[in-house]
Design a protein around this motif. Structure first.
Motif, PDB file in Angstrom:
ATOM      1  N   THR A  92      -9.784   5.077  -0.332  1.00 20.99           N
ATOM      2  CA  THR A  92      -8.939   6.041  -1.271  1.00 20.99           C
ATOM      3  C   THR A  92      -9.665   6.784  -1.944  1.00 20.99           C
TER       4      THR A  92
ATOM      5  N   LYS B 266      -9.894  -0.630   2.781  1.00 20.93           N
ATOM      6  CA  LYS B 266      -9.008   0.298   2.077  1.00 20.93           C
ATOM      7  C   LYS B 266      -9.838   1.429   1.501  1.00 20.93           C
TER       8      LYS B 266
ATOM      9  N   TYR C 249      -4.097  12.681  -3.182  1.00 19.43           N
ATOM     10  CA  TYR C 249      -5.207  11.669  -2.768  1.00 19.43           C
ATOM     11  C   TYR C 249      -4.815  11.155  -1.360  1.00 19.43           C
ATOM     12  N   ARG C 250      -5.617  10.505  -0.566  1.00 24.79           N
ATOM     13  CA  ARG C 250      -5.269  10.113   0.653  1.00 24.79           C
ATOM     14  C   ARG C 250      -5.890   8.453   0.865  1.00 24.79           C
ATOM     15  N   MET C 251      -5.259   7.692   1.685  1.00 28.31           N
ATOM     16  CA  MET C 251      -5.882   6.504   1.893  1.00 28.31           C
ATOM     17  C   MET C 251      -5.823   6.188   3.467  1.00 28.31           C
TER      18      MET C 251
ATOM     19  N   TRP D 234       0.955  -1.163  -0.094  1.00 30.02           N
ATOM     20  CA  TRP D 234       0.013   0.016   0.188  1.00 30.02           C
ATOM     21  C   TRP D 234       0.946   1.430  -0.128  1.00 30.02           C
TER      22      TRP D 234
ATOM     23  N   TYR E 167      -1.329   9.262  -5.679  1.00 28.86           N
ATOM     24  CA  TYR E 167      -1.818   7.633  -5.731  1.00 28.86           C
ATOM     25  C   TYR E 167      -1.891   6.974  -7.075  1.00 28.86           C
TER      26      TYR E 167
END
Length: 213
Positions: free
Chosen positions: A190, A188, A171-173, A116, A153
């Motif tokens: 995203t 997950k 982006y963020r996860m 990841w 990402y």
């Protein structure tokens, strides 16, 4: 902000991209709407994504259950996934995927965390291993590893085996791996940074709602 996310620690990994998800197949999350019994399709094959799978209900797989946030939408079936939830609308929507590959399948927890992390790069093109905020918790007597990471990402396009990717900056996860009774279950989320920030509390509540079925 709940306790489990206040005590986030940062872990640097020696390498990235070590783990690869294995296996695929039809989705088989059992999802039950609030106060409703599970339903099946008229055909002889049970439909695990019957209309009873609604936001605000509960879902089950691998010996655990969790609560689905009421404002999340149930997404379509997708290869390798057990469930997909859509958070937000339009081009700014985020995607929460749930994976379970069976006992002993899908790779170990740390390899998947590394994988990841390897899907993100920073604005200056540097690796993200020092930016990941990772922590470990016990929830309902199960070990849960969580990760929070932002950057550009690398999204898979055309299916997980296509080899096609697209870079998505900003982006963020949010991720969580639950060591469930039947094997690890992967959550997950995203999407664009602002959407994921708005969904942070919902994601935390989903993870904290996990319990053995």
């Amino acid at each position: 902000m709940t306790r489990m996310w206040k005590q986030v620690i940062t872990i640097a990994f020696a390498g990235v991209g070590l783990g690869v998800f294995a296996g695929c197949g039809d989705s088989n999350v059992e999802t039950v709407a609030k106060n409703e019994a599970p339903q099946t399709a008229p055909a002889e094959r049970p439909n695990p994504h019957a209309t009873s799978e609604t936001a605000g209900g509960s879902a089950a797989v691998a010996g655990i259950t969790w609560s689905v946030p009421a404002n999340w939408k149930i997404g379509p079936e997708r290869q390798m996934r057990k469930a997909t939830y859509i958070v937000g609308d339009g081009a700014d929507a985020a995607d929460c995927a749930v994976f379970f590959f069976g006992p002993g399948q899908g790779g170990d927890v740390e390899s998947n965390i590394d994988r990841w992390i390897g899907q993100f790069v920073q604005a200056d093109g540097s690796a993200s291993k020092d930016k990941a905020r990772i922590s470990e918790h016990m929830i309902s007597e199960m070990k849960v590893r969580t990760i929070d990471l932002s950057g550009t990402y690398t999204a898979s396009m055309g299916g997980p085996m296509s080899g096609q990717t697209e870079n998505r900056p900003g982006y963020r996860m949010l991720g969580a791996i639950v060591e469930a009774p039947e094997g690890p279950v992967f959550f997950k989320l995203t999407g664009p940074e602002a959407t994921v920030v708005n969904a942070l509390d919902d994601f935390m509540q989903l993870v904290e709602s996990v319990k053995k079925s």
